[in-house]
Each structure stands twice: as structure tokens, then as C-alpha cells.
Motif scaffolding. Sequence first.
Motif, short mmCIF file in Angstrom:
data_model
loop_
_atom_site.label_atom_id
_atom_site.label_comp_id
_atom_site.label_asym_id
_atom_site.label_seq_id
_atom_site.Cartn_x
_atom_site.Cartn_y
_atom_site.Cartn_z
N PHE A 65 -2.02 1.05 6.06
CA PHE A 65 -2.79 0.18 5.17
C PHE A 65 -4.28 0.54 5.21
O PHE A 65 -5.14 -0.32 5.18
CB PHE A 65 -2.58 -1.29 5.52
N ASN B 101 -4.94 -0.59 -0.78
CA ASN B 101 -4.27 -1.86 -0.53
C ASN B 101 -4.35 -2.77 -1.75
O ASN B 101 -5.38 -2.86 -2.39
CB ASN B 101 -4.90 -2.59 0.66
N SER C 105 0.84 -1.19 0.00
CA SER C 105 0.00 0.00 0.00
C SER C 105 0.88 1.24 0.00
O SER C 105 2.05 1.19 0.35
CB SER C 105 -0.89 -0.01 1.24
#
Length: 66
Positions: free
Chosen positions: A9, A13, A4
Amino acid sequence: MQYSTSSKFAKGNKIKTISKNSTTSCTISKLSKKKTYYVRICTCKKVAKKTYYSGWSTVKKVKITK
């Protein structure tokens, strides 16, 4: 494997699945230049119709230069 542009994240992603046990490296194509990506790995194992997952690895920071 998950990567990511967000260190938490939280957005953007992408997941890449690696199916061979002997694989020790992986190449990701079509990444943007001059951006920083964060990578983490989770493993899984199937035993008698049940799948067991490990926790996420520590996050690695990778800066794309080319």
C-alpha cells in the motif's frame, strides 16, 4: 476499505467508504484488466463525539480477469 496495486500500500491507494453497518459486500468499478489488486478493511465507531478505529484487516489479493 482501501485497495491498491501495491501489496505494501505504498502507492496508488484508493479509499471507498461504506456507511451502513449491515453491508457485507462492496463492488468497485473501473479496475484495470489483468492486474492484481490488494484490499484491506478498517472499521470505525463513533461514541460521544470520539471516533475509535480498529486495526487493518489482513490483506486480500484479488486478480482481475475480465
